[in-house]
Design a protein around this motif. Sequence first.
Motif, PDB file in Angstrom:
ATOM      1  N   UNK A 115       0.789  -1.212   0.050  1.00  0.00           N
ATOM      2  CA  UNK A 115      -0.032  -0.083   0.074  1.00  0.00           C
ATOM      3  C   UNK A 115       0.756   1.210   0.026  1.00  0.00           C
ATOM      4  N   UNK A 116       0.346   2.270  -0.581  1.00  0.00           N
ATOM      5  CA  UNK A 116       0.933   3.488  -0.538  1.00  0.00           C
ATOM      6  C   UNK A 116       0.076   4.584  -0.095  1.00  0.00           C
ATOM      7  N   UNK A 117       0.273   5.890  -0.196  1.00  0.00           N
ATOM      8  CA  UNK A 117      -0.905   6.966   0.230  1.00  0.00           C
ATOM      9  C   UNK A 117      -1.257   7.392  -0.851  1.00  0.00           C
ATOM     10  N   UNK A 118      -2.439   8.150  -1.005  1.00  0.00           N
ATOM     11  CA  UNK A 118      -3.103   8.476  -2.318  1.00  0.00           C
ATOM     12  C   UNK A 118      -2.245   9.940  -2.694  1.00  0.00           C
ATOM     13  N   UNK A 119      -1.733  10.729  -1.606  1.00  0.00           N
ATOM     14  CA  UNK A 119      -1.222  12.037  -1.994  1.00  0.00           C
ATOM     15  C   UNK A 119       0.272  11.661  -2.643  1.00  0.00           C
ATOM     16  N   UNK A 120       0.859  10.430  -2.094  1.00  0.00           N
ATOM     17  CA  UNK A 120       2.317  10.297  -2.763  1.00  0.00           C
ATOM     18  C   UNK A 120       2.061   9.785  -4.140  1.00  0.00           C
ATOM     19  N   UNK A 121       1.196   9.025  -4.641  1.00  0.00           N
ATOM     20  CA  UNK A 121       1.048   8.396  -5.585  1.00  0.00           C
ATOM     21  C   UNK A 121       0.355   9.472  -6.921  1.00  0.00           C
ATOM     22  N   UNK A 122      -0.568  10.425  -6.272  1.00  0.00           N
ATOM     23  CA  UNK A 122      -1.241  10.825  -7.326  1.00  0.00           C
ATOM     24  C   UNK A 122      -1.229  12.527  -7.108  1.00  0.00           C
ATOM     25  N   UNK A 123      -0.158  12.784  -6.429  1.00  0.00           N
ATOM     26  CA  UNK A 123       0.137  14.400  -6.255  1.00  0.00           C
ATOM     27  C   UNK A 123       0.395  14.961  -7.898  1.00  0.00           C
ATOM     28  N   UNK A 124       0.419  16.333  -8.196  1.00  0.00           N
ATOM     29  CA  UNK A 124       0.475  16.942  -9.166  1.00  0.00           C
ATOM     30  C   UNK A 124       1.936  16.817  -9.698  1.00  0.00           C
ATOM     31  N   UNK A 125       2.666  17.221  -8.765  1.00  0.00           N
ATOM     32  CA  UNK A 125       4.378  17.165  -9.013  1.00  0.00           C
ATOM     33  C   UNK A 125       4.801  15.717  -9.573  1.00  0.00           C
ATOM     34  N   UNK A 126       4.222  14.791  -9.130  1.00  0.00           N
ATOM     35  CA  UNK A 126       4.634  13.508  -9.607  1.00  0.00           C
ATOM     36  C   UNK A 126       3.983  13.178 -10.965  1.00  0.00           C
ATOM     37  N   UNK A 127       2.792  13.660 -11.153  1.00  0.00           N
ATOM     38  CA  UNK A 127       2.308  13.428 -12.454  1.00  0.00           C
ATOM     39  C   UNK A 127       2.893  14.263 -13.592  1.00  0.00           C
ATOM     40  N   UNK A 128       3.290  15.423 -13.236  1.00  0.00           N
ATOM     41  CA  UNK A 128       4.013  16.391 -14.195  1.00  0.00           C
ATOM     42  C   UNK A 128       5.299  15.715 -14.684  1.00  0.00           C
ATOM     43  N   UNK A 129       6.072  15.187 -13.712  1.00  0.00           N
ATOM     44  CA  UNK A 129       7.267  14.639 -13.784  1.00  0.00           C
ATOM     45  C   UNK A 129       7.221  13.320 -14.735  1.00  0.00           C
ATOM     46  N   UNK A 130       6.410  12.690 -14.325  1.00  0.00           N
ATOM     47  CA  UNK A 130       5.960  11.274 -15.297  1.00  0.00           C
ATOM     48  C   UNK A 130       5.677  11.638 -16.661  1.00  0.00           C
ATOM     49  N   UNK A 131       4.652  12.677 -16.817  1.00  0.00           N
ATOM     50  CA  UNK A 131       4.468  12.955 -18.140  1.00  0.00           C
ATOM     51  C   UNK A 131       5.502  13.658 -18.705  1.00  0.00           C
ATOM     52  N   UNK A 132       6.264  14.284 -18.084  1.00  0.00           N
ATOM     53  CA  UNK A 132       7.723  14.960 -18.919  1.00  0.00           C
ATOM     54  C   UNK A 132       8.360  13.870 -19.430  1.00  0.00           C
ATOM     55  N   UNK A 133       8.698  12.884 -18.646  1.00  0.00           N
ATOM     56  CA  UNK A 133       9.560  11.657 -19.088  1.00  0.00           C
ATOM     57  C   UNK A 133       8.903  11.069 -20.366  1.00  0.00           C
ATOM     58  N   UNK A 134       7.709  10.809 -20.397  1.00  0.00           N
ATOM     59  CA  UNK A 134       7.053  10.363 -21.555  1.00  0.00           C
ATOM     60  C   UNK A 134       7.256  11.194 -22.934  1.00  0.00           C
ATOM     61  N   UNK A 135       7.011  12.164 -22.525  1.00  0.00           N
ATOM     62  CA  UNK A 135       6.800  13.391 -23.654  1.00  0.00           C
ATOM     63  C   UNK A 135       8.397  13.733 -24.007  1.00  0.00           C
ATOM     64  N   UNK A 136       9.510  13.571 -23.280  1.00  0.00           N
ATOM     65  CA  UNK A 136      10.553  13.820 -23.339  1.00  0.00           C
ATOM     66  C   UNK A 136      10.718  15.296 -23.614  1.00  0.00           C
ATOM     67  N   UNK A 137      10.130  16.203 -22.529  1.00  0.00           N
ATOM     68  CA  UNK A 137      10.403  17.615 -22.681  1.00  0.00           C
ATOM     69  C   UNK A 137      10.654  18.348 -21.173  1.00  0.00           C
ATOM     70  N   UNK A 138      10.787  19.173 -20.786  1.00  0.00           N
ATOM     71  CA  UNK A 138      11.233  20.009 -19.686  1.00  0.00           C
ATOM     72  C   UNK A 138      10.166  19.604 -18.475  1.00  0.00           C
ATOM     73  N   UNK A 139      10.577  19.224 -17.386  1.00  0.00           N
ATOM     74  CA  UNK A 139       9.632  18.966 -16.240  1.00  0.00           C
ATOM     75  C   UNK A 139       9.142  20.340 -15.858  1.00  0.00           C
ATOM     76  N   UNK A 140       8.270  20.924 -16.605  1.00  0.00           N
ATOM     77  CA  UNK A 140       7.383  22.142 -16.300  1.00  0.00           C
ATOM     78  C   UNK A 140       6.114  21.888 -16.608  1.00  0.00           C
ATOM     79  N   UNK A 141       5.079  22.227 -15.715  1.00  0.00           N
ATOM     80  CA  UNK A 141       3.735  21.891 -15.891  1.00  0.00           C
ATOM     81  C   UNK A 141       3.104  22.671 -17.350  1.00  0.00           C
TER      82      UNK A 141
END
Length: 287
Positions: A161-187
């Motif tokens: 188990x983990x907690x909801x805030x650790x797994x689904x916070x906005x900073x983590x989402x933007x970082x994950x999307x930036x890696x997929x998109x290969x772009x700067x880690x900026x919202x």
Amino acid sequence: MYLIIDIGGTYIKYGYYQKSGNCIQKYQIPTIKTSKEDFYQWIQKMIIKDVEGIGISMPGLIDSDKGYIHAITLLPFFNQTAFCKELKAYSDLPVTIQNDAKCATLGEMWKGSLKNVDNGFMLVLGSGIGGTCLLNGKIFETKHHKAGEVGSFLVPQGYQFSNFGREYNAVKLIHELSEILNCPDDGKIVFQHLPESSKAMKHFQNYCQQLAMMIYNLDYLLDLDVVTIGGGISQQPLFIQTIQEQFHILRERYKEDNHEPVIKACQYQNEANLLGALYTHITKKED
């Protein structure tokens, strides 16, 4: 005039406000993560002529009445701290403190998206996830200051188990999307490029589905009229739109009644925390 400060995991936003809520000047600096003494000394330097009080918005389990921080994950040197008493020794001014999600809720109740709402819920997305219940037109406060803290909800992660805030916070989402998109880690950059990648869009939709499921469950627990979403990511129209779409998909599949809450971005976005800290200060000054 009041010095109002919103402490986040990445940045500190602060400004000088009049009692009406009018902001005279507003600034942003990286969050001070060295020690509470450094923190207090920085605040001391921000006290300019005509400042008559200090209002603080901060994440964590906070007793606003006593000005005491029980626990804060992002800045652990403030755990078990009589914050207002200690800061007053540096500033010689009245000091108030309130949880950041509650501040955002108070700001929106005072001037924004939760004004005149009976039952509502505020989700604040940043480096964690904060939440506040609004029931019968008032913030629902409890003895241990945990009500509404959906970021601490447990969610399954494989066999653990983990907690909801650790797994689904906005900073983590933007970082994950930036890696997929290969772009700067900026919202802002991430959302500009998001529609270009089906893989990134799928990841984004799955994330929004998790938030929509949380809102769905909270509605059946609290019978909500409005759910308002704060944090920098709430400024992206695609973000709110996708949560709404995922929520309606869940409603079509599983609904048991005809009522559903309105889901929208908070009106004052990143400033809601500051307005709520000001509102806390002017309605409940330290003795």
